[in-house]
Design a protein around this motif. Structure first.
Motif, PDB file in Angstrom:
ATOM      1  N   PRO A   1       0.812  -1.215   0.000  1.00 32.80           N
ATOM      2  CA  PRO A   1       0.000   0.000   0.000  1.00 32.80           C
ATOM      3  C   PRO A   1       0.844   1.263   0.000  1.00 32.80           C
TER       4      PRO A   1
ATOM      5  N   ILE B   1      -2.861  -1.988  -5.223  1.00 27.65           N
ATOM      6  CA  ILE B   1      -2.971  -3.342  -4.699  1.00 27.65           C
ATOM      7  C   ILE B   1      -3.698  -4.186  -5.732  1.00 27.65           C
TER       8      ILE B   1
ATOM      9  N   GLY C   1      -9.275  -0.054  -4.208  1.00 25.68           N
ATOM     10  CA  GLY C   1      -9.285   0.797  -3.026  1.00 25.68           C
ATOM     11  C   GLY C   1     -10.469   1.739  -2.973  1.00 25.68           C
TER      12      GLY C   1
ATOM     13  N   HIS D   1      -5.456   8.522  -4.367  1.00 27.60           N
ATOM     14  CA  HIS D   1      -5.317   7.072  -4.479  1.00 27.60           C
ATOM     15  C   HIS D   1      -6.658   6.392  -4.735  1.00 27.60           C
TER      16      HIS D   1
ATOM     17  N   ILE E   1      -4.998   1.649   2.231  1.00 29.77           N
ATOM     18  CA  ILE E   1      -4.053   1.765   1.111  1.00 29.77           C
ATOM     19  C   ILE E   1      -3.228   3.051   1.227  1.00 29.77           C
TER      20      ILE E   1
END
Length: 385
Positions: A31, A36, A41, A179, A354
């Motif tokens: 992360p 991932i 996420g 993210h 994450i």
């Protein structure tokens, strides 16, 4: 703390559900680097599971214009409480969002939040100098924490925040919303999966204009802000370069820009440019400023067989992107909805976010190295993790 002059769009936008961004190849699993495998996420969540209650600590523009409205649309969490030093704000928010009196706190009685079962998560949205205090107090109250970026004034303070959360068995995540949104996730794929071959170079710029306004703002106060545009805006450039590469830099070099508005920049830098050196010699050229009347927000990557560019890259809304193959056909989403839903889901499942506290510590180490290099006239600073 995240805050900019961009106005919140009138009316509520429809929440756009997960968009698949699959590309062949193997993704990095940590992360700390932003991707991932098998998990975008984005945290759609299960409606049968309990929604987690969030208390916003600090009711400035970001909480007012972005987070509170987003919490009216989230599926995994909701606005359960507030913490403010302003009685008038407390009363206005109480009426607007129907917040129970027992879920309203000030900075002095904040620790009593430990007794409140309505509140599962504390979201710290305060000047940077206050992040550590309220993250640690929230951890001691056994509440999960989301802390706005940049995480702290320095690396040591950031580590104390992580240690406090670990010691109290709660999770800590950083407010790195990018993210959780499609355009920056696409950049992660392009760079980390080497879709156009190995990355050869990166350019990241994030600037704004704070001149012409009031001098009495906390972002120009080094004690409260920790620094100038590097802390507030440059962190996006640091993040962007790292999640393009899927690894942190090994060294940095930096230099301060000329001060052309000395009345504003007596304590913090007006501008700073730096290079982040990655393994195999890849260089990310970065720049940030508080005195750019044009305001730039870009993230570019050049690879062996193609290129990509986000412009704007870091703003709340209106992102655009293209590659050497054409336009990025991706939706602009309500990022704070996706962010908080994803973070709440990880907390609920007792899983590492994450964007965990350790990522924030890493980034503080890099920011401090950039400052050290600039203060030493561009000395190359190697970074140990």
């Amino acid at each position: 703390m995240e805050e900019n002059s961009q106005k919140h769009l009138a009316g509520r936008r429809n929440f756009i559900k997960g968009v698949g961004l699959t590309v062949g190849g193997t993704m990095l699993s940590s992360p700390l680097f932003g991707f991932i495998p098998g998990d975008m996420g984005w945290g759609e969540g299960n409606s049968k599971q309990k929604k987690l209650g969030i208390a916003l600590v600090g009711l400035g523009r970001y909480s007012t214009n972005q987070l509170a409205p987003a919490l009216q649309e989230t599926k995994n969490c909701y606005l359960a409480g507030i913490v403010t030093g302003s009685p008038s704000k407390a009363e206005a928010w109480k009426k607007k969002y129907d917040i129970p009196e027992k879920n309203i706190y000030n900075y002095e009685n904040f620790d009593k939040i430990a007794e409140n079962q309505d509140i599962d998560i504390v979201y710290v949205v305060l000047p940077i100098s206050m992040h550590a205090e309220f993250t640690i107090r929230a951890a001691k109250a056994k509440k999960h924490v989301i802390c706005e970026k940049p995480m702290a004034i320095n690396e040591e303070e950031a580590q104390r925040m992580v240690d406090a959360c670990n010691a109290n068995g709660v999770q800590l995540a950083i407010g790195y919303r990018l993210h959780f949104e499609p355009f920056n996730k696409r950049v992660m794929e392009l760079g980390q999966n080497e879709v156009f071959g190995k990355v050869q170079s990166i350019e990241a710029i994030n600037t704004s204009d704070m001149t012409g306004g009031s001098l009495d703002v906390w972002r120009l106060d080094k004690e409260r802000a920790g620094g100038g545009p590097l802390m507030d805006l440059g962190i996006y450039c640091v993040q962007g370069a790292i999640y393009t590469m899927g690894k942190p830099p090994v060294a940095v070099t930096a230099q301060f820009g000329e001060v052309t508005h000395p009345a504003y920049f007596r304590e913090v830098e007006q501008s700073i440019s730096w290079k982040m050196e990655f393994e195999e010699g890849v260089i990310a050229d970065c720049k940030t400023s508080y005195a750019d009347e044009n305001g730039k927000s870009t993230l570019e990557g050049q690879a062996e067989n193609g290129w990509w560019r986000l412009d704007p890259a870091y703003v709340y809304e209106g992102k655009k992107g293209q590659t050497s193959k054409g336009k990025m056909d991706l939706p602009n989403i309500y990022e704070q909805v996706r962010q908080m839903d994803g973070q709440a889901e990880s907390f609920r499942n007792n899983e590492k976010s994450i964007v965990p506290g350790e990522m924030g510590v890493r980034d503080m180490k890099i920011l401090m190295a950039i400052y050290e290099s600039a203060k030493n006239r561009g000395e190359r600073i190697e970074i140990q993790y």
